[in-house]
Design a protein around this motif. Sequence first.
Motif, mmCIF file in Angstrom:
data_model
loop_
_atom_site.group_PDB
_atom_site.id
_atom_site.type_symbol
_atom_site.label_atom_id
_atom_site.label_comp_id
_atom_site.label_asym_id
_atom_site.label_seq_id
_atom_site.Cartn_x
_atom_site.Cartn_y
_atom_site.Cartn_z
ATOM 1 N N SER A 30 1.073 -0.972 0.205
ATOM 2 C CA SER A 30 0.396 -0.104 0.234
ATOM 3 C C SER A 30 1.340 1.832 -0.092
ATOM 4 O O SER A 30 1.795 1.575 0.605
ATOM 5 N N LEU A 31 0.562 2.188 -0.658
ATOM 6 C CA LEU A 31 1.388 3.748 -0.704
ATOM 7 C C LEU A 31 0.600 3.747 0.725
ATOM 8 O O LEU A 31 1.102 5.532 0.738
ATOM 9 N N ILE A 32 -0.573 4.164 0.746
ATOM 10 C CA ILE A 32 -0.913 4.665 2.357
ATOM 11 C C ILE A 32 -0.472 4.828 3.309
ATOM 12 O O ILE A 32 0.321 3.291 3.818
ATOM 13 N N LEU A 34 2.453 5.718 4.138
ATOM 14 C CA LEU A 34 4.131 6.320 3.369
ATOM 15 C C LEU A 34 4.721 7.457 3.911
ATOM 16 O O LEU A 34 3.836 8.584 3.360
ATOM 17 N N ASP A 35 5.596 8.290 3.755
ATOM 18 C CA ASP A 35 6.326 9.058 3.681
ATOM 19 C C ASP A 35 6.864 9.205 2.992
ATOM 20 O O ASP A 35 6.511 8.688 2.073
ATOM 21 N N ARG A 36 6.926 10.664 2.579
ATOM 22 C CA ARG A 36 7.282 11.725 1.396
ATOM 23 C C ARG A 36 8.539 10.391 0.596
ATOM 24 O O ARG A 36 8.634 10.679 -0.269
ATOM 25 N N ASP A 37 9.267 10.352 1.373
ATOM 26 C CA ASP A 37 10.540 9.497 0.886
ATOM 27 C C ASP A 37 10.075 7.852 0.406
ATOM 28 O O ASP A 37 10.638 7.498 -0.602
ATOM 29 N N ALA A 38 8.897 7.372 0.806
ATOM 30 C CA ALA A 38 8.928 5.948 0.706
ATOM 31 C C ALA A 38 8.266 5.782 -0.599
ATOM 32 O O ALA A 38 8.583 5.198 -1.126
ATOM 33 N N LEU A 39 7.434 7.377 0.187
ATOM 34 C CA LEU A 39 6.473 7.629 -1.746
ATOM 35 C C LEU A 39 7.146 7.549 -2.399
ATOM 36 O O LEU A 39 6.774 7.146 -3.566
ATOM 37 N N ALA A 40 8.345 8.575 -2.892
ATOM 38 C CA ALA A 40 9.091 9.078 -3.652
ATOM 39 C C ALA A 40 10.023 7.432 -4.038
ATOM 40 O O ALA A 40 10.353 7.072 -5.472
ATOM 41 N N GLU A 41 10.598 6.530 -3.195
ATOM 42 C CA GLU A 41 11.056 5.716 -3.420
ATOM 43 C C GLU A 41 9.982 4.095 -4.701
ATOM 44 O O GLU A 41 10.454 3.546 -6.013
ATOM 45 N N ALA A 42 8.448 4.634 -4.239
ATOM 46 C CA ALA A 42 7.467 3.986 -4.884
ATOM 47 C C ALA A 42 7.307 3.955 -6.040
ATOM 48 O O ALA A 42 7.604 3.605 -7.381
ATOM 49 N N LEU A 43 7.911 5.462 -6.603
ATOM 50 C CA LEU A 43 7.617 5.946 -7.815
ATOM 51 C C LEU A 43 8.952 5.927 -8.534
ATOM 52 O O LEU A 43 9.042 5.568 -9.409
ATOM 53 N N ALA A 87 -1.082 1.285 -10.876
ATOM 54 C CA ALA A 87 -2.275 0.475 -10.475
ATOM 55 C C ALA A 87 -1.666 -0.868 -10.142
ATOM 56 O O ALA A 87 -2.169 -2.305 -9.506
ATOM 57 N N ASP A 88 -0.662 -1.196 -11.123
ATOM 58 C CA ASP A 88 -0.295 -2.720 -11.467
ATOM 59 C C ASP A 88 0.529 -3.265 -9.969
ATOM 60 O O ASP A 88 0.638 -4.749 -10.186
ATOM 61 N N THR A 89 1.247 -2.186 -9.511
ATOM 62 C CA THR A 89 1.600 -2.552 -8.503
ATOM 63 C C THR A 89 2.275 -2.325 -7.007
ATOM 64 O O THR A 89 1.995 -3.072 -6.604
ATOM 65 N N TYR A 90 0.925 -1.263 -7.185
ATOM 66 C CA TYR A 90 0.589 -1.350 -5.798
ATOM 67 C C TYR A 90 -0.962 -1.064 -5.975
ATOM 68 O O TYR A 90 -1.679 -0.434 -6.057
ATOM 69 N N SER A 91 -1.225 -0.500 -4.047
ATOM 70 C CA SER A 91 -2.703 -0.349 -3.892
ATOM 71 C C SER A 91 -3.015 0.781 -3.208
ATOM 72 O O SER A 91 -2.181 1.553 -1.987
ATOM 73 N N THR A 165 -0.943 -1.853 10.821
ATOM 74 C CA THR A 165 0.056 -0.658 9.655
ATOM 75 C C THR A 165 -0.107 0.355 9.686
ATOM 76 O O THR A 165 -1.155 0.980 10.377
ATOM 77 N N PRO A 166 1.026 1.240 9.180
ATOM 78 C CA PRO A 166 0.536 2.725 9.294
ATOM 79 C C PRO A 166 -0.861 2.733 8.289
ATOM 80 O O PRO A 166 -1.501 3.111 8.252
ATOM 81 N N ASP A 167 -0.873 2.049 7.317
ATOM 82 C CA ASP A 167 -1.760 2.179 5.422
ATOM 83 C C ASP A 167 -2.916 1.391 6.906
ATOM 84 O O ASP A 167 -4.200 2.533 6.516
ATOM 85 N N GLU A 168 -3.096 0.728 7.681
ATOM 86 C CA GLU A 168 -4.063 0.483 8.701
ATOM 87 C C GLU A 168 -4.922 1.302 9.497
ATOM 88 O O GLU A 168 -6.007 1.072 9.181
ATOM 89 N N ILE A 169 -4.251 2.227 9.936
ATOM 90 C CA ILE A 169 -4.166 2.668 10.245
ATOM 91 C C ILE A 169 -4.992 4.268 9.938
ATOM 92 O O ILE A 169 -5.810 4.774 10.469
ATOM 93 N N VAL A 170 -3.845 4.848 9.329
ATOM 94 C CA VAL A 170 -4.216 6.193 8.349
ATOM 95 C C VAL A 170 -5.239 5.354 7.496
ATOM 96 O O VAL A 170 -6.651 6.838 7.798
ATOM 97 N N GLY A 171 -6.156 4.070 7.096
ATOM 98 C CA GLY A 171 -7.045 4.277 6.152
ATOM 99 C C GLY A 171 -8.690 4.241 7.211
ATOM 100 O O GLY A 171 -9.340 4.443 6.391
ATOM 101 N N GLN A 172 -8.347 4.188 8.582
ATOM 102 C CA GLN A 172 -9.849 3.781 9.392
ATOM 103 C C GLN A 172 -10.220 5.804 9.303
ATOM 104 O O GLN A 172 -11.476 6.304 9.237
#
Length: 413
Positions: A30-32, A34-43, A87-91, A165-172
């Motif tokens: 999940s991209l949800i 993630l901090d900006r550095d981790a989001l940049a790594e995903a991109l 969309a093919d790689t991340y959620s 996980t962070p995405d599950e906490i932020v997802g709420q």
Amino acid sequence: MPVSLDLASPANRPRPLAKVSPVDGGEKPSLIGLDRDALAEALRSVGVPERQLRMRVAQLWHWLYVRGVADFGQMANVAGDLRNALADTYSIARPEVVEEQVSVDGTRKWLFRFPAKGAGRPVEIETVYIPEEGRGTLCVSSQVGCTLTCTFCHTGTQRLVRNLTPDEIVGQILVARERLGDFPDAATPAGAIVPSDGRLVSNVVMMGMGEPLYNFDNVREALAVATDGEGLSLSRRRVTLSTSGVVPMIPRTGEEMGVMLAISLHAVRDELRDELVPINKKYPLKDLLDACRAYPGVSNARRITFEYVMLKDVNDSMADAKELVRILKGIPAKINLIPFNPWPGTFYECSDWDQIERFADYVNQAGYASPIRTPRGRDIFAACGQLKSESERMKKSDRVKLETARISELAAH
């Protein structure tokens, strides 16, 4: 009686959930959260050139946390090829809403289901929204179940399954804001419970299922996203983390999260707190209160909240009130007195209302604000100490009896 929407059954599903992507089985990261550095790594991993990373991170951040989209296809200013690659790689899927209940007092409770992670299985947690005059508070969970076994708490009767996980906490937070129509610059989504009108989720309390400080890193990462000024933009002074007393992590909470602190206290003597809050055997009252006195940033403007559940003939005597004032001396504090919220199988009773008021008056006269917390959402098991995954629900007949009794009690007060 409360309104209960069982969304697990298609026949009972009144309207489709707006904009929520289907759960993808947990196969894609999940991209949800993630901090900006981790989001940049995903991109970077999907081929975004270095010179574009900063711009693309800002775009994704805006779409996820300002506009609240849950589908890459809705990111209008992101190139189609990049949307498809992401969309093919991340959620960016959010938790599945299995059940949604609305209390007679307006409190809302969601049963969320998260997909399996690794070799695990799908899990469920509860999240509660409490509307109040001028603000709305979201009570967020940090774990599935709990390890602390506090004897007055329903969640403590459910074994710990895993950390969220962070995405599950932020997802709420994301789902709650969507369901309430609380994302700015967007029309009210189909299926929202109330129309969009100002910020409805203004406060977040980490007071749901679990002990947040036993999931420190994930909670810290999630709250960093929630309090980011360019996204969900919650003020740190409107985020409160409640702990039962994981003393070694309290200084780090102030230093690394900077949020408001609440202590689940409930007793003024070690021998009683050992029973009510068993973590006290490891971190006794003296150590806990010393950590509170040294909490980074604590002041009269940033007081620590002490939560004190009122248990009849257990911790509600005037001697307890006097000792409470004594042990908190020197700590900028507010004391929340919480009428005990019963749950099936408990042997505790709520203190008599007159005794709660006498207790509050004494603490107030000693110079501490001691509001009596109005019970909210009791009829849907959404009140303090009542949360437990609905997959472990009681018999319907027992639940109806208890709900009826609670409504009568609320009416009496």
